[in-house]
Design a protein around this motif. Structure first.
Motif, PDB file in Angstrom:
ATOM      1  N   UNK A  37     -25.216 -40.629  17.726  1.00 25.63           N
ATOM      2  CA  UNK A  37     -24.771 -39.159  18.571  1.00 25.63           C
ATOM      3  C   UNK A  37     -23.791 -39.492  20.178  1.00 25.63           C
ATOM      4  N   UNK A  38     -23.742 -38.641  21.171  1.00 23.93           N
ATOM      5  CA  UNK A  38     -23.330 -38.508  22.089  1.00 23.93           C
ATOM      6  C   UNK A  38     -23.223 -37.020  22.261  1.00 23.93           C
ATOM      7  N   UNK A  39     -23.215 -36.873  24.182  1.00 24.05           N
ATOM      8  CA  UNK A  39     -23.297 -35.940  24.470  1.00 24.05           C
ATOM      9  C   UNK A  39     -21.522 -34.596  24.606  1.00 24.05           C
ATOM     10  N   UNK A  40     -20.806 -36.027  24.055  1.00 20.36           N
ATOM     11  CA  UNK A  40     -19.104 -34.622  23.856  1.00 20.36           C
ATOM     12  C   UNK A  40     -18.617 -35.819  23.731  1.00 20.36           C
ATOM     13  N   UNK A  41     -17.405 -34.946  23.287  1.00 21.78           N
ATOM     14  CA  UNK A  41     -16.261 -36.195  22.970  1.00 21.78           C
ATOM     15  C   UNK A  41     -15.830 -37.551  24.367  1.00 21.78           C
ATOM     16  N   UNK A  42     -16.077 -37.058  25.027  1.00 19.98           N
ATOM     17  CA  UNK A  42     -15.576 -37.635  26.101  1.00 19.98           C
ATOM     18  C   UNK A  42     -16.005 -39.239  26.208  1.00 19.98           C
ATOM     19  N   UNK A  43     -17.674 -39.271  26.006  1.00 17.26           N
ATOM     20  CA  UNK A  43     -18.633 -40.072  26.351  1.00 17.26           C
ATOM     21  C   UNK A  43     -18.402 -41.041  24.758  1.00 17.26           C
ATOM     22  N   UNK A  44     -18.387 -40.153  23.247  1.00 14.83           N
ATOM     23  CA  UNK A  44     -18.173 -40.475  22.392  1.00 14.83           C
ATOM     24  C   UNK A  44     -16.551 -41.722  22.650  1.00 14.83           C
ATOM     25  N   UNK A  45     -15.259 -40.959  23.367  1.00 15.24           N
ATOM     26  CA  UNK A  45     -14.758 -42.232  23.917  1.00 15.24           C
ATOM     27  C   UNK A  45     -14.838 -43.520  24.537  1.00 15.24           C
ATOM     28  N   UNK A  46     -14.833 -42.692  25.009  1.00 10.32           N
ATOM     29  CA  UNK A  46     -15.784 -44.034  26.267  1.00 10.32           C
ATOM     30  C   UNK A  46     -16.666 -45.497  25.344  1.00 10.32           C
ATOM     31  N   UNK A  47     -17.598 -44.523  24.944  1.00  7.37           N
ATOM     32  CA  UNK A  47     -18.124 -45.939  23.749  1.00  7.37           C
ATOM     33  C   UNK A  47     -17.594 -46.757  23.434  1.00  7.37           C
ATOM     34  N   UNK A  48     -16.204 -45.787  22.645  1.00  4.71           N
ATOM     35  CA  UNK A  48     -15.501 -46.519  22.111  1.00  4.71           C
ATOM     36  C   UNK A  48     -14.869 -48.018  23.048  1.00  4.71           C
ATOM     37  N   UNK A  49     -14.140 -47.526  23.558  1.00  2.00           N
ATOM     38  CA  UNK A  49     -13.347 -48.268  24.844  1.00  2.00           C
ATOM     39  C   UNK A  49     -14.798 -49.756  25.417  1.00  2.00           C
ATOM     40  N   UNK A  50     -15.879 -48.842  25.866  1.00  2.00           N
ATOM     41  CA  UNK A  50     -16.358 -50.007  26.198  1.00  2.00           C
ATOM     42  C   UNK A  50     -17.040 -51.112  24.948  1.00  2.00           C
ATOM     43  N   UNK A  51     -17.379 -50.545  23.531  1.00  2.00           N
ATOM     44  CA  UNK A  51     -18.123 -51.431  22.866  1.00  2.00           C
ATOM     45  C   UNK A  51     -16.413 -52.079  22.497  1.00  2.00           C
ATOM     46  N   UNK A  52     -15.031 -52.107  22.333  1.00  2.00           N
ATOM     47  CA  UNK A  52     -13.880 -52.931  22.233  1.00  2.00           C
ATOM     48  C   UNK A  52     -13.474 -54.023  23.527  1.00  2.00           C
TER      49      UNK A  52
END
Length: 550
Positions: free
Chosen positions: A195-210
């Motif tokens: 879970x994250x705090x919102x869509x922006x953090x979810x997208x940021x996490x995908x960017x960081x992971x990749x």
């Protein structure tokens, strides 16, 4: 390649000049001259052949240089101050002129006084968001659900999943929200997420992971992502935060979905992720995720599906009787999905999920410090401490709706969207962009400035979202459960019809007021000026009177 002819002629003339000039040079001088020429050639090539056209970059350069001229700089600064003052005055108006508290009260206030002041603050604002007049800010307002979530949040407000040994129940709730979401998007037993705090953090996490995955597995040190121009600005934020070059590709002007051939052309050996929206924010249309996923398989590149806006609609559309092309983990190649539980999942603000097809990607999302004197430290997302109350409230929302509740809500939302789309398409003077996939309708006009309609509807109490590029075109409205109650959709349609009748009597009339400024902004070549406007707007959100500062 006719446009290259002058360049070729110039290079041939340069070659001839060099041949003649070098006939009497020493070898070391020839090597030095050759090296310098090659480096200069590379610089010229990279300067001319970029994603942005030479003409556009030249315009920007001229504007930036002009701003350095003292007289122009002073004029720009004067206008900037006026804009900043305007934003601050709007904040004062929205807060109804009430005094600001800028120091702690000497003595604490009692329960009654605090609640009374909170109610007063929450009454500020001109728009009837509870009645469904606001686009894209509130997706549901159910007093029964709010009562439940208030109680749940209160009980879990002090919990923190950073300490799983202390609060194992909240961690269990988060794990269940993630697993439920992964199953909704046809994940298998390996699918996972957080879970994250919102869509922006979810997208940021995908960017960081990749980024980290590409660095560790493929040795990519200068990463790039390929995204549609309609992709959410959170990807730009991810590029800025994590040092990833963002390569934007165009959409088809008719369908408003991403040009797949342009995606393919943009792929390079440095590409760490491909992105598609399901649906996109500006137009509500869905990119061809199947085609993007196929490119991901072909080039061995992770594919992220941004379903932050409509994820908890598209997940239930098949069950609601509306067929969609495949977009989720059922497609080989889709490796991650972001979806906001606080939108059509109807959970409280501040909750979203980022999902992966397998743990190896999530591992690169995590941050782990092994050598800190305070002990080994690991956290799954941006935050260390996280609000267990939000996690518990999100979990409670899912339990409250259940599968049938979400399917029923989706059916009502999509039915309302299609009804409104059909009525709006029949109106003279406006058109609907593309084919709305879920719950968003974008309108434009070829006969008048569409911001005039936005302005007129705003005066009737509707809060809609103006968009840009193409210029003077559209706004979008989000059909939430608030739109579903009988009469709200028809009220909107009736208001549009009445305002259109007025506008079409003089379609050439220019747009006025704040919408005129917004309409003008997309025509400014130096986008840094628009960026300054936006920063002033953000500054104004934190406005307090200066004379109260000690």
């Amino acid at each position: 390649m006719e446009s290259l002819t002058p360049l070729k002629i110039g290079l041939e003339n340069l070659k001839l000049f060099v041949n003649r000039s070098c006939s009497n040079l020493e070898p070391w001088q020839i090597i030095s001259l050759t090296t310098t020429s090659v480096l200069a050639g590379v610089w010229v090539w990279e300067f001319i052949f970029q994603e942005e056209s030479l003409v556009d970059r030249s315009k920007k350069t001229v504007f930036k240089l002009a701003r350095k001229i003292p007289a122009i700089a002073q004029k720009v600064e004067s206008e900037m101050r006026k804009i900043n003052d305007t934003f601050e005055q709007e904040v004062i108006h929205r807060n109804q002129g009430n005094p600001y508290i800028t120091t702690l009260p000497k003595n604490g206030k009692n329960h009654h006084d605090i609640i009374e002041q909170v109610d007063q603050y929450l009454s500020f604002g001109d728009f009837n968001w509870k009645g469904g007049f606001v686009s894209g800010a509130v997706y549901n307002f159910n007093p029964e659900l709010i009562k439940l979530l208030t109680e749940v949040y209160g009980r879990a407000s002090y919990t923190n999943p950073l300490h799983p040994d202390v609060f194992p129940g909240v961690c269990k709730m988060e794990a269940e929200v993630v697993r439920i979401s992964a199953n909704l998007f046809h994940g298998n037993s390996d699918s996972c997420g957080t879970m994250t705090t919102g869509g922006t953090e979810s997208i940021l996490m995908a960017c960081k992971a990749y980024r980290d995955y590409a660095r560790a597995v493929k040795g990519i040190r200068k990463p790039e992502m390929v995204i549609p121009v309609t992709a959410h600005p959170a990807f730009d934020k991810g590029g800025s935060y994590f040092g990833i070059r963002v390569k934007r590709v165009p959409v088809d002007p008719e369908t408003t979905t991403v040009d797949i051939q342009a995606v393919k052309k943009a792929i390079s050996k440095r590409t760490i992720m491909l992105v598609g929206s399901a649906p996109n924010f500006p137009y509500g249309t869905m990119d061809d995720i199947e085609a993007i996923a196929a490119l991901g398989v072909e080039y061995n590149i992770p594919v992220h599906v941004d379903a932050c806006l409509g994820g908890f609609v598209i997940a239930f559309m098949n069950d609601a009787g509306y067929k969609l092309p495949r977009f989720d983990f059922s497609l080989p190649g889709v490796t991650s999905i972001s979806a906001d539980t606080h939108k059509y999942g109807f959970a409280p603000k501040g909750s979203s999920v980022i999902l992966y097809s397998e743990p190896k990607f999530r591992h690169h999302q995590f941050c782990v410090s092994t050598d800190w004197p305070g002990g080994v430290y690991g956290s799954p997302t941006v935050n260390g401490s996280r609000a267990g109350g939000i996690i518990a409230a999100c979990w409670a929302t899912m339990m409250y709706f259940g599968l049938e509740g979400y399917v029923d809500a989706t059916r009502k939302i999509v039915e309302t969207t299609k009804y409104m789309e059909k009525r709006l398409r029949k109106m003279d003077g406006i058109f609907v962009f593309g084919t709305p996939a879920t719950s968003v309708i974008a309108l434009g006009s070829k006969e008048f400035h569409i911001y005039r309609l936005s302005d007129a509807l705003s005066k009737r109490g509707w809060n809609l979202n103006p968009l840009q590029f193409p210029p003077g075109c559209i706004y979008f409205l989000v059909i939430a459960l608030l739109f579903v109650p009988e009469g709200i959709a028809d009220r909107f349609i009736s208001d549009v019809q009445e305002e259109l009748a007025i506008i079409m009597k003089d379609p050439g009339k220019p747009v006025e007021g704040k919408f005129a400024m917004y309409g003008m902004s997309h025509s400014i070549p130096d986008r840094s000026i628009v960026g300054d406007f936006t920063r002033f707007f953000l500054d104004a959100m934190y406005y307090t009177p200066r004379n109260n500062i000690l």
